[in-house]
Design a protein around this motif. Structure first.
Motif, PDB file in Angstrom:
ATOM      1  N   TYR A 274       0.860  -1.180   0.000  1.00  0.00           N
ATOM      2  CA  TYR A 274       0.000   0.000   0.000  1.00  0.00           C
ATOM      3  C   TYR A 274       0.900   1.235   0.000  1.00  0.00           C
ATOM      4  O   TYR A 274       1.767   1.364   0.870  1.00  0.00           O
ATOM      5  N   THR A 275       0.695   2.124  -0.964  1.00  0.00           N
ATOM      6  CA  THR A 275       1.617   3.244  -1.160  1.00  0.00           C
ATOM      7  C   THR A 275       0.866   4.563  -1.255  1.00  0.00           C
ATOM      8  O   THR A 275      -0.178   4.657  -1.911  1.00  0.00           O
ATOM      9  N   LEU A 276       1.448   5.576  -0.610  1.00  0.00           N
ATOM     10  CA  LEU A 276       0.972   6.950  -0.729  1.00  0.00           C
ATOM     11  C   LEU A 276       2.167   7.812  -1.096  1.00  0.00           C
ATOM     12  O   LEU A 276       3.213   7.744  -0.434  1.00  0.00           O
ATOM     13  N   ASN A 277       2.048   8.601  -2.158  1.00  0.00           N
ATOM     14  CA  ASN A 277       3.139   9.506  -2.524  1.00  0.00           C
ATOM     15  C   ASN A 277       2.586  10.765  -3.160  1.00  0.00           C
ATOM     16  O   ASN A 277       1.391  10.861  -3.483  1.00  0.00           O
ATOM     17  N   ALA A 278       3.460  11.735  -3.312  1.00  0.00           N
ATOM     18  CA  ALA A 278       3.120  12.988  -3.991  1.00  0.00           C
ATOM     19  C   ALA A 278       4.218  13.280  -5.006  1.00  0.00           C
ATOM     20  O   ALA A 278       5.372  13.495  -4.624  1.00  0.00           O
ATOM     21  N   GLU A 279       3.876  13.272  -6.285  1.00  0.00           N
ATOM     22  CA  GLU A 279       4.856  13.509  -7.353  1.00  0.00           C
ATOM     23  C   GLU A 279       4.865  14.995  -7.711  1.00  0.00           C
ATOM     24  O   GLU A 279       4.405  15.400  -8.780  1.00  0.00           O
ATOM     25  N   SER A 280       5.399  15.798  -6.807  1.00  0.00           N
ATOM     26  CA  SER A 280       5.293  17.257  -6.909  1.00  0.00           C
ATOM     27  C   SER A 280       6.313  17.825  -7.890  1.00  0.00           C
ATOM     28  O   SER A 280       7.478  17.410  -7.900  1.00  0.00           O
ATOM     29  N   THR A 281       5.867  18.782  -8.683  1.00  0.00           N
ATOM     30  CA  THR A 281       6.745  19.483  -9.609  1.00  0.00           C
ATOM     31  C   THR A 281       6.568  20.985  -9.431  1.00  0.00           C
ATOM     32  O   THR A 281       5.432  21.477  -9.374  1.00  0.00           O
ATOM     33  N   TYR A 282       7.689  21.703  -9.344  1.00  0.00           N
ATOM     34  CA  TYR A 282       7.634  23.169  -9.268  1.00  0.00           C
ATOM     35  C   TYR A 282       8.348  23.750 -10.471  1.00  0.00           C
ATOM     36  O   TYR A 282       9.525  23.475 -10.713  1.00  0.00           O
ATOM     37  N   ASP A 283       7.617  24.547 -11.227  1.00  0.00           N
ATOM     38  CA  ASP A 283       8.157  25.209 -12.414  1.00  0.00           C
ATOM     39  C   ASP A 283       8.646  26.594 -12.000  1.00  0.00           C
ATOM     40  O   ASP A 283       7.850  27.485 -11.691  1.00  0.00           O
TER      41      ASP A 283
ATOM     42  N   TRP B 272       3.160  25.249  -8.851  1.00  0.00           N
ATOM     43  CA  TRP B 272       3.266  23.864  -8.399  1.00  0.00           C
ATOM     44  C   TRP B 272       2.261  22.999  -9.153  1.00  0.00           C
ATOM     45  O   TRP B 272       1.172  23.448  -9.517  1.00  0.00           O
ATOM     46  N   ALA B 273       2.617  21.737  -9.340  1.00  0.00           N
ATOM     47  CA  ALA B 273       1.678  20.688  -9.756  1.00  0.00           C
ATOM     48  C   ALA B 273       1.884  19.531  -8.772  1.00  0.00           C
ATOM     49  O   ALA B 273       2.992  18.982  -8.694  1.00  0.00           O
ATOM     50  N   VAL B 274       0.841  19.201  -8.003  1.00  0.00           N
ATOM     51  CA  VAL B 274       0.997  18.228  -6.913  1.00  0.00           C
ATOM     52  C   VAL B 274      -0.111  17.176  -6.982  1.00  0.00           C
ATOM     53  O   VAL B 274      -1.212  17.378  -6.458  1.00  0.00           O
ATOM     54  N   PRO B 275       0.159  16.039  -7.623  1.00  0.00           N
ATOM     55  CA  PRO B 275      -0.793  14.936  -7.568  1.00  0.00           C
ATOM     56  C   PRO B 275      -0.494  14.031  -6.363  1.00  0.00           C
ATOM     57  O   PRO B 275       0.649  13.653  -6.124  1.00  0.00           O
ATOM     58  N   LEU B 276      -1.544  13.699  -5.604  1.00  0.00           N
ATOM     59  CA  LEU B 276      -1.436  12.750  -4.495  1.00  0.00           C
ATOM     60  C   LEU B 276      -1.890  11.386  -4.993  1.00  0.00           C
ATOM     61  O   LEU B 276      -3.036  11.233  -5.442  1.00  0.00           O
ATOM     62  N   ASN B 277      -1.000  10.402  -4.940  1.00  0.00           N
ATOM     63  CA  ASN B 277      -1.288   9.070  -5.470  1.00  0.00           C
ATOM     64  C   ASN B 277      -1.469   8.057  -4.351  1.00  0.00           C
ATOM     65  O   ASN B 277      -0.637   7.994  -3.433  1.00  0.00           O
ATOM     66  N   PHE B 278      -2.528   7.270  -4.434  1.00  0.00           N
ATOM     67  CA  PHE B 278      -2.701   6.139  -3.525  1.00  0.00           C
ATOM     68  C   PHE B 278      -2.868   4.881  -4.367  1.00  0.00           C
ATOM     69  O   PHE B 278      -3.755   4.805  -5.225  1.00  0.00           O
ATOM     70  N   THR B 279      -1.999   3.890  -4.141  1.00  0.00           N
ATOM     71  CA  THR B 279      -2.045   2.662  -4.927  1.00  0.00           C
ATOM     72  C   THR B 279      -1.966   1.432  -4.038  1.00  0.00           C
ATOM     73  O   THR B 279      -1.457   1.479  -2.913  1.00  0.00           O
TER      74      THR B 279
ATOM     75  N   HIS C 184      -2.393  22.443  -9.023  1.00  0.00           N
ATOM     76  CA  HIS C 184      -2.191  22.286 -10.457  1.00  0.00           C
ATOM     77  C   HIS C 184      -1.851  23.630 -11.084  1.00  0.00           C
ATOM     78  O   HIS C 184      -2.154  24.693 -10.534  1.00  0.00           O
ATOM     79  N   SER C 185      -1.215  23.561 -12.233  1.00  0.00           N
ATOM     80  CA  SER C 185      -0.906  24.778 -12.978  1.00  0.00           C
ATOM     81  C   SER C 185      -2.162  25.266 -13.697  1.00  0.00           C
ATOM     82  O   SER C 185      -3.180  24.580 -13.748  1.00  0.00           O
ATOM     83  N   ASP C 186      -2.063  26.450 -14.282  1.00  0.00           N
ATOM     84  CA  ASP C 186      -3.225  27.030 -14.964  1.00  0.00           C
ATOM     85  C   ASP C 186      -3.707  26.171 -16.127  1.00  0.00           C
ATOM     86  O   ASP C 186      -4.908  26.137 -16.434  1.00  0.00           O
ATOM     87  N   THR C 187      -2.788  25.492 -16.771  1.00  0.00           N
ATOM     88  CA  THR C 187      -3.154  24.710 -17.954  1.00  0.00           C
ATOM     89  C   THR C 187      -2.984  23.207 -17.743  1.00  0.00           C
ATOM     90  O   THR C 187      -3.065  22.429 -18.695  1.00  0.00           O
ATOM     91  N   GLY C 188      -2.729  22.783 -16.490  1.00  0.00           N
ATOM     92  CA  GLY C 188      -2.449  21.378 -16.222  1.00  0.00           C
ATOM     93  C   GLY C 188      -3.678  20.564 -15.874  1.00  0.00           C
ATOM     94  O   GLY C 188      -4.818  21.018 -15.962  1.00  0.00           O
ATOM     95  N   GLN C 189      -3.423  19.324 -15.445  1.00  0.00           N
ATOM     96  CA  GLN C 189      -4.485  18.403 -15.075  1.00  0.00           C
ATOM     97  C   GLN C 189      -5.179  18.873 -13.798  1.00  0.00           C
ATOM     98  O   GLN C 189      -4.581  19.507 -12.943  1.00  0.00           O
ATOM     99  N   LYS C 190      -6.435  18.483 -13.661  1.00  0.00           N
ATOM    100  CA  LYS C 190      -7.205  18.841 -12.469  1.00  0.00           C
ATOM    101  C   LYS C 190      -8.070  17.652 -12.055  1.00  0.00           C
ATOM    102  O   LYS C 190      -8.348  16.761 -12.857  1.00  0.00           O
ATOM    103  N   GLY C 191      -8.484  17.672 -10.786  1.00  0.00           N
ATOM    104  CA  GLY C 191      -9.414  16.636 -10.333  1.00  0.00           C
ATOM    105  C   GLY C 191      -8.743  15.286 -10.145  1.00  0.00           C
ATOM    106  O   GLY C 191      -7.623  15.191  -9.659  1.00  0.00           O
ATOM    107  N   TRP C 192      -9.432  14.225 -10.567  1.00  0.00           N
ATOM    108  CA  TRP C 192      -8.990  12.856 -10.323  1.00  0.00           C
ATOM    109  C   TRP C 192      -8.321  12.259 -11.545  1.00  0.00           C
ATOM    110  O   TRP C 192      -8.661  12.579 -12.685  1.00  0.00           O
ATOM    111  N   GLY C 193      -7.370  11.362 -11.275  1.00  0.00           N
ATOM    112  CA  GLY C 193      -6.726  10.586 -12.319  1.00  0.00           C
ATOM    113  C   GLY C 193      -6.584   9.146 -11.862  1.00  0.00           C
ATOM    114  O   GLY C 193      -6.883   8.809 -10.704  1.00  0.00           O
ATOM    115  N   PHE C 194      -6.108   8.290 -12.759  1.00  0.00           N
ATOM    116  CA  PHE C 194      -6.020   6.862 -12.469  1.00  0.00           C
ATOM    117  C   PHE C 194      -4.678   6.313 -12.930  1.00  0.00           C
ATOM    118  O   PHE C 194      -4.054   6.841 -13.854  1.00  0.00           O
TER     119      PHE C 194
END
Length: 273
Positions: A205-214, A220-227, A251-261
């Protein structure tokens, strides 16, 4: 005669139980190594991702597959060089007004970690080295059109099934693809804190944050992943299956938002010392 047969059956059952327990221990140990980015083990993860609500109008979609081979190269008896490559294959549409659809290869990220073969006396595992951005994108909207270079590092600890630590890199653009005048220079920090727990039956069971700062856009772009993952064997070969969700906390102005898989299939080739 009956007593002898009963003893034989009991002995076979005991041997079978011992063998099954040994296999379970081996699977749990491999699953634990899989949580370590600089483990001395060849692995080939195929990571399938889906994100939505991309672009200023939130109409974009992106499906991408990251092919991520990890190959350790021994350097003497005390060090390993761990090669980690990320090759993205992207299928996206409507990420900007009038952009249409694109399919192809994105930019490759190549990292080399130099890591001691043994943890420190305190149980800390670490590795440092260079990271390279290679402009292999087959479409202008799939990459940066820049060569990049910078440092990368990973620090972690594993204890009683738990793995926790972080992975870091920072990449600056150092050259552009010939004749490109449209893409901005790159100055980007990637920070991935991670926490995972592996059970004795090889569930992880894994929790991580693949954060990127431009640093160019100060965003910032910060997706929280649970797998949740399970290591098993197919034809005697260890394979890990992982699935989960992510939420874009920032998320950035033009980046992903909400939920992903995310869904990952990882093929493992354990290395013997």
């Amino acid at each position: 005669m009956l007593t002898s047969r009963l003893l034989t059956c009991a002995g076979l059952c005991l041997l079978s139980s011992v063998a099954m327990a040994q296999q379970a221990d081996d699977a749990a140990d491999l699953a634990k190594k899989l949580s370590n980015p600089v483990a001395a083990m060849i692995s080939v993860p195929l990571q399938f991702n889906y994100d939505q609500n991309i672009g200023p109008l939130d109409r974009g979609h992106r499906f991408y597959t990251n092919i991520q081979p990890v190959v350790p190269v021994p350097i003497g008896d005390d060090w390993n060089m761990i090669s980690r490559t990320i090759v993205p294959v992207v299928d996206q549409s409507d990420i900007a007004p009038g952009s249409g659809s694109q399919f192809g290869l994105g930019d490759i990220t190549q990292s080399l970690f130099f890591s001691p073969t043994q943890p420190t006396s305190g149980g800390v595992i670490w590795g440092v080295g260079p990271a390279f951005l290679i402009p292999t994108a087959t479409n202008d909207l799939l990459g940066t059109r820049r060569w990049g270079l910078g440092p990368t590092a990973v620090v972690l600890k594993q204890d009683h099934g738990w793995t926790y630590g972080f992975l870091f890199n920072h990449i600056w653009s150092v050259a552009k693809v010939a004749h490109d005048r449209e893409h901005p220079d790159v100055s980007s920090t990637f920070l991935q804190p991670f926490l995972s727990y592996t059970t004795p039956t090889a569930w992880t069971y894994t929790l991580n944050a693949e954060s990127t700062y431009d640093w160019k856009t100060s965003q910032w772009a910060v997706p929280l992943n649970f797998t949740v993952g399970k290591l098993t064997r197919i034809g005697g070969h260890p394979v890990s299956f992982t699935g989960g969700v992510r939420y874009w906390a920032e998320h950035s102005d033009t980046g992903q938002k909400g939920w992903g898989f995310r869904f990952v299939v990882t093929f493992l080739l354990p290395q013997k010392r």
